[in-house]
Design a protein around this motif. Sequence first.
Motif, PDB file in Angstrom:
ATOM      1  N   ILE A  66       2.353  -4.276  -0.341  1.00 55.96           N
ATOM      2  CA  ILE A  66       1.740  -3.363   0.631  1.00 55.96           C
ATOM      3  C   ILE A  66       1.989  -3.846   2.051  1.00 55.96           C
ATOM      4  N   LYS A  67       1.892  -5.139   2.249  1.00 57.20           N
ATOM      5  CA  LYS A  67       2.108  -5.693   3.595  1.00 57.20           C
ATOM      6  C   LYS A  67       3.550  -5.491   4.056  1.00 57.20           C
ATOM      7  N   LYS A  71       4.023   2.406   1.825  1.00 51.81           N
ATOM      8  CA  LYS A  71       4.302   3.675   1.152  1.00 51.81           C
ATOM      9  C   LYS A  71       4.318   3.474  -0.358  1.00 51.81           C
ATOM     10  N   VAL A  72       3.638   4.387  -1.065  1.00 47.90           N
ATOM     11  CA  VAL A  72       3.522   4.289  -2.517  1.00 47.90           C
ATOM     12  C   VAL A  72       3.694   5.664  -3.152  1.00 47.90           C
ATOM     13  N   PHE A 102       2.655  11.153  -3.241  1.00 48.68           N
ATOM     14  CA  PHE A 102       3.256  10.171  -2.346  1.00 48.68           C
ATOM     15  C   PHE A 102       2.326   9.961  -1.162  1.00 48.68           C
ATOM     16  N   GLY A 103       2.146   8.713  -0.781  1.00 53.11           N
ATOM     17  CA  GLY A 103       1.248   8.449   0.328  1.00 53.11           C
ATOM     18  C   GLY A 103       1.361   7.031   0.838  1.00 53.11           C
ATOM     19  N   GLU A 104       0.331   6.635   1.549  1.00 53.36           N
ATOM     20  CA  GLU A 104       0.288   5.297   2.140  1.00 53.36           C
ATOM     21  C   GLU A 104      -1.007   4.606   1.775  1.00 53.36           C
ATOM     22  N   LYS A 146      -7.182   1.824  -0.218  1.00 54.59           N
ATOM     23  CA  LYS A 146      -7.362   3.257   0.021  1.00 54.59           C
ATOM     24  C   LYS A 146      -5.976   3.882   0.090  1.00 54.59           C
ATOM     25  N   ILE A 147      -5.724   4.847  -0.783  1.00 60.04           N
ATOM     26  CA  ILE A 147      -4.432   5.519  -0.847  1.00 60.04           C
ATOM     27  C   ILE A 147      -4.630   6.958  -0.371  1.00 60.04           C
TER      28      ILE A 147
END
Length: 164
Positions: A66-67, A71-72, A102-104, A146-147
């Motif tokens: 994540i760092k 984006k995931v 799709f998000g962050e 949090k996504i």
Amino acid sequence: MKKKKRQVTDLETIKEFVAETQVARLAFFDEEYPYIVPVNFAEKWQEDQLILYIHGAKDGKKIDLIKKNPKVAIEMDGKHELIATGRNAAGYSYAYQSLIGFGEVEIIEELAEKRQALEDLMAHAAPMAEYDEIPEKMIKITGILKITLNSYTMKQNPPKKTSN
């Protein structure tokens, strides 16, 4: 989406599916291959925007990835059922519902938001359970992600209705 007839656009159907699903798969960018992990989650809706919360360790591979890149992608599926009509292989199919998004991701540090996320996770996983208040010490040591999904699509292949 290749088969438009399977696309689900009704928001209430999507919300119901997410509410009854217990596991999502979360995919991160990694060096050579994507990194995918199954997670329990809690959902929050802001109109039609889906936000997921997950818990876990405050360090480790997920946090490192994540760092590097927040984006995931997420995937969840359910309502699986074999559809078999006749003795020919062409008569077999599979019923399902699935959502891909799709998000962050952001790492949550604020204690009140972490507490709310953990309470929401408990409510999602065990809605009828009664439990003591979550101790602040536990909240402090628990990692909360949090996504926020920028987009998602849902599709389904419902089971065939049988007549009696």
